[in-house]
Design a protein around this motif. Structure first.
Motif, short mmCIF file in Angstrom:
data_model
loop_
_atom_site.label_atom_id
_atom_site.label_comp_id
_atom_site.label_asym_id
_atom_site.label_seq_id
_atom_site.Cartn_x
_atom_site.Cartn_y
_atom_site.Cartn_z
N HIS A 23 0.80 -1.23 0.00
CA HIS A 23 0.00 0.00 0.00
C HIS A 23 0.83 1.27 0.00
CE1 HIS A 23 -4.44 -0.84 0.80
NE2 HIS A 23 -3.90 -1.90 0.23
N PHE A 24 1.87 1.31 0.83
CA PHE A 24 2.49 2.62 1.04
C PHE A 24 3.89 2.76 0.48
CE2 PHE A 24 -0.62 2.17 4.48
CZ PHE A 24 -1.41 3.27 4.20
N GLN A 25 4.61 1.66 0.36
CA GLN A 25 6.04 1.78 0.11
C GLN A 25 6.47 1.12 -1.20
OE1 GLN A 25 8.15 3.39 1.90
NE2 GLN A 25 7.48 3.47 4.02
N PRO A 26 6.76 1.91 -2.22
CA PRO A 26 7.23 1.31 -3.47
C PRO A 26 8.44 0.40 -3.28
CG PRO A 26 6.73 3.61 -3.81
CD PRO A 26 6.59 3.36 -2.34
N ARG A 27 9.28 0.68 -2.28
CA ARG A 27 10.47 -0.17 -2.14
C ARG A 27 10.10 -1.61 -1.81
NH1 ARG A 27 12.29 0.21 3.70
NH2 ARG A 27 10.81 1.70 4.55
N ASP A 56 6.70 8.32 -10.11
CA ASP A 56 8.13 8.35 -10.46
C ASP A 56 8.72 6.95 -10.52
OD1 ASP A 56 7.60 10.96 -10.02
OD2 ASP A 56 8.47 10.99 -8.00
N LYS A 57 8.09 6.07 -9.79
CA LYS A 57 8.68 4.73 -9.66
C LYS A 57 8.15 3.75 -10.71
CE LYS A 57 10.86 5.20 -5.63
NZ LYS A 57 12.30 5.36 -5.65
N VAL A 58 7.14 4.15 -11.45
CA VAL A 58 6.48 3.20 -12.33
C VAL A 58 7.46 2.58 -13.32
CG1 VAL A 58 4.79 2.96 -14.18
CG2 VAL A 58 4.19 4.18 -12.10
N LYS A 59 8.33 3.43 -13.88
CA LYS A 59 9.26 2.92 -14.89
C LYS A 59 10.14 1.81 -14.30
CE LYS A 59 12.74 4.44 -18.19
NZ LYS A 59 13.57 5.55 -18.65
N GLN A 60 10.65 2.05 -13.08
CA GLN A 60 11.53 1.04 -12.46
C GLN A 60 10.73 -0.23 -12.09
OE1 GLN A 60 12.74 4.45 -9.91
NE2 GLN A 60 14.34 3.01 -9.34
N ILE A 61 9.51 -0.01 -11.59
CA ILE A 61 8.70 -1.18 -11.24
C ILE A 61 8.37 -1.99 -12.49
CG2 ILE A 61 6.42 -1.89 -10.39
CD1 ILE A 61 6.58 0.43 -8.38
N ALA A 62 8.00 -1.30 -13.57
CA ALA A 62 7.67 -1.99 -14.81
C ALA A 62 8.88 -2.79 -15.30
CB ALA A 62 7.22 -1.00 -15.88
#
Ligand code: SF4
Length: 365
Positions: A92-96, A121-127
């Protein structure tokens, strides 16, 4: 009306892309799967694995675990490795923690876009990480945590707001070429939820995860989920389901499986058809039905066993049962396919039904 033409099956499935959640296909022509969520602290590895084992035994095919802290994230590698069914990390809260879950070998990630700050901002890295690990992502939009921008635009969590939120989040992933997505748009009101999923089915081909959120304790939660899923699944909408109940998650799985069986979307297991009882009843139907249900618990053959309260209407009302009993004068008439084959004293009814069921099963399997 030509009664022969009335449909007795659900409508053809809405066409969706297929994703793989571990070894379980979701979407496309894959059977609708049942999932649930653990209630143990995920950091308590033993308790979580124990609950996953219980859920698996009850028929759960995909399990979700909450990851609210680093301790929970640290538990994921062991849980993912030892779980017999695919594990979805709920973040829920933490992209890491998304990266931690992918590294841990989780089969999928659930993110709630309204809840992850600066998520964009993190979507690219998550993808990129999810693509490399072949891990699909569920965009899980909930009425209670809708993106504030969309709440402001729509006034409240309308079906349009839920769908707009989900598709906007999908588009962020699509920009990076990531389409291994499934979507849920949950609401506590079945009518809003039904409208949202219908809209979603019109607007995308991602597999859909059905859920009525905060449905409440049974029977309210059971009824809400059964009504909402029944409407959508009968229209061919929905690829995987999670019944949310304020009750042990094993109950969610059993009810989910029963909903699918009721719609003919999963082979029926043994089914007890008992009459509701009425002024004609000559036995305590509720107690007898409970005893029969307990005696047949785990019976592996898909028979329909009837428990009827009187001999006058019983066999006729239960004509489509494979076998059954109708009661009167302290006795039970045992019938097979509507024909009475013997009469036994009341205390022998349950064991006689089991014996006859075994005989039928041996003869037909
Ligand atoms: Fe009443 Fe007999 Fe029908 Fe049961 S089977 S509901 S007792 S009429």
């Amino acid at each position: 009306v030509n009664l022969g033409m009335l449909a007795t099956t659900v409508r053809p499935r809405h066409r969706t892309r297929q994703i793989m959640v571990g070894h379980v296909p979701v979407g496309g022509d894959a059977p609708v799967s049942v999932q649930s969520m653990t209630t143990t602290p995920t950091a308590d590895i033993d308790a979580t694995l124990q609950q996953i084992a219980e859920l698996t035994a009850a028929g759960c095919q995909i399990v979700r675990v909450a990851v609210p802290s680093q301790d929970d994230a640290d538990a994921l590698p062991t849980i993912a490795a030892k779980s017999p069914i695919p594990v979805v990390a709920d973040i829920h809260f933490q992209p890491r923690y998304v990266f931690a879950a992918i590294d841990a070998g989780c089969a999928a990630i659930r993110v709630n876009p309204g809840n992850i700050k600066k998520f964009d901002d993190k979507v690219k890295q998550i993808a990129a990480a999810a693509t490399a690990a072949k891990v699909p992502i569920r965009i899980g939009v909930n009425a209670g945590s809708l993106d504030p921008r969309l709440l402001a635009k729509h006034g409240h969590a309308t079906p349009e707001a839920l769908v707009e939120s989900a598709l906007w989040e999908c588009s962020l992933f699509e920009e990076h070429g990531f389409r291994d997505l499934k979507i849920s748009v949950k609401h506590h009101d079945p009518l809003v939820m039904i409208a949202a999923y219908r809209l979603l089915a019109q607007r995308c081909d991602y597999p859909l995860h059905l859920g009525v959120t905060e449905a409440g304790p049974p029977p309210q939660g059971t009824v809400k989920s059964a009504v909402a899923f029944g409407v959508l699944l009968s229209e061919g909408i929905g690829d995987t389901i999670r019944v949310s109940l304020s009750a042990p998650p094993v109950e969610e799985v059993k009810i989910g499986a029963q909903i699918l069986a009721s719609l003919g979307l999963r082979p029926r297991k043994l089914e007890i058809v008992s009459c509701p009882s009425c002024g004609r009843a000559q036995v305590d139907v509720y107690t007898l039905a409970a005893k029969v249900e307990a005696a047949f618990d785990g019976f592996p053959h898909p028979l329909r066993v009837a428990v009827m309260g009187c001999v006058v209407n019983g066999p006729g009302e239960a004509r489509e049962a494979d076998l059954g009993v109708s009661c009167g004068n302290g006795k039970g008439q045992i019938f097979v396919k509507g024909e009475v084959i013997k009469t036994v004293p009341e205390h022998q009814i349950v064991e006689t039904l089991v014996d006859e069921a075994l005989r039928i099963a041996r003869a037909t399997h």
